[in-house]
Write a protein that holds these residues in place. Structure first.
Motif, PDB file in Angstrom:
ATOM      1  N   ARG A 196       1.798   1.563  -3.420  1.00 51.61           N
ATOM      2  CA  ARG A 196       1.444   1.647  -4.411  1.00 51.61           C
ATOM      3  C   ARG A 196       1.200   3.385  -4.285  1.00 51.61           C
ATOM      4  O   ARG A 196       0.345   4.486  -5.366  1.00 51.61           O
ATOM      5  N   LEU A 197       0.801   4.349  -2.719  1.00 51.60           N
ATOM      6  CA  LEU A 197       0.143   5.431  -2.552  1.00 51.60           C
ATOM      7  C   LEU A 197       1.486   6.636  -3.223  1.00 51.60           C
ATOM      8  O   LEU A 197       1.097   7.367  -3.388  1.00 51.60           O
ATOM      9  N   THR A 198       2.191   5.657  -3.160  1.00 52.09           N
ATOM     10  CA  THR A 198       3.922   6.762  -3.539  1.00 52.09           C
ATOM     11  C   THR A 198       3.687   7.031  -4.494  1.00 52.09           C
ATOM     12  O   THR A 198       4.181   8.429  -5.290  1.00 52.09           O
ATOM     13  N   VAL A 199       3.943   5.572  -5.540  1.00 50.56           N
ATOM     14  CA  VAL A 199       3.971   6.047  -7.648  1.00 50.56           C
ATOM     15  C   VAL A 199       2.076   6.131  -8.117  1.00 50.56           C
ATOM     16  O   VAL A 199       2.614   7.119  -8.130  1.00 50.56           O
ATOM     17  N   GLN A 200       1.740   6.646  -7.684  1.00 53.50           N
ATOM     18  CA  GLN A 200       0.421   7.389  -7.703  1.00 53.50           C
ATOM     19  C   GLN A 200       0.500   8.566  -7.164  1.00 53.50           C
ATOM     20  O   GLN A 200      -0.204   9.199  -8.132  1.00 53.50           O
ATOM     21  N   THR A 201       0.702   8.768  -6.097  1.00 55.28           N
ATOM     22  CA  THR A 201       1.098  10.802  -6.175  1.00 55.28           C
ATOM     23  C   THR A 201       2.088  11.590  -6.352  1.00 55.28           C
ATOM     24  O   THR A 201       2.611  12.098  -6.280  1.00 55.28           O
ATOM     25  N   TYR A 202       2.971  10.454  -7.282  1.00 61.05           N
ATOM     26  CA  TYR A 202       4.509  10.577  -6.970  1.00 61.05           C
ATOM     27  C   TYR A 202       4.592  12.405  -8.167  1.00 61.05           C
ATOM     28  O   TYR A 202       5.212  13.079  -8.189  1.00 61.05           O
ATOM     29  N   GLN A 235       1.850  14.154  -9.015  1.00 60.63           N
ATOM     30  CA  GLN A 235       1.731  15.337  -8.006  1.00 60.63           C
ATOM     31  C   GLN A 235       2.870  16.229  -7.487  1.00 60.63           C
ATOM     32  O   GLN A 235       3.068  17.406  -7.359  1.00 60.63           O
ATOM     33  N   SER A 249       0.846  -1.208  -0.204  1.00 61.70           N
ATOM     34  CA  SER A 249       0.251  -0.099  -0.021  1.00 61.70           C
ATOM     35  C   SER A 249       0.763   1.224  -0.082  1.00 61.70           C
ATOM     36  O   SER A 249       0.918   1.939  -0.885  1.00 61.70           O
ATOM     37  N   TYR A 290       8.236  10.773 -13.254  1.00 60.43           N
ATOM     38  CA  TYR A 290       8.696   9.385 -11.934  1.00 60.43           C
ATOM     39  C   TYR A 290      10.413   9.931 -12.435  1.00 60.43           C
ATOM     40  O   TYR A 290      10.932   9.577 -11.803  1.00 60.43           O
TER      41      TYR A 290
END
Length: 84
Positions: free
Chosen positions: A17-23, A25, A14, A63
């Protein structure tokens, strides 16, 4: 101890996943906050920043530097988990 391993692996997944999703931004925010006087590119807003990153580097540009951010996120979460 199988339950503990499942919990730890889900917790780690988790965070990743959250780091990759928000990076992306975070990259846009950081570039907008960078001072123009440092020789960096000047942006005229969020959409301009996104368009220039896409034009210059493509998808990979959103990224840039992700490896160090993942290391930082996992290490921070692990330390907080150990303290609590």
């Amino acid at each position: 101890m199988q339950v503990d391993r499942d919990v730890y692996s889900k917790w780690l997944a988790s965070i990743l996943r959250l780091t990759v999703q928000t990076y992306p931004q975070l990259v846009v925010k950081t570039r907008l906050q960078a001072k123009a006087g440092t020789g960096g590119e000047v942006y005229n807003g969020t959409l301009d920043c996104i368009q220039k990153i896409w034009a210059k580097s493509g998808f990979v540009g959103f990224y840039a530097g992700l490896n160090s951010k993942l290391f930082h996120s996992v290490l921070t979460a692990a330390l907080l988990f150990l303290v609590k």
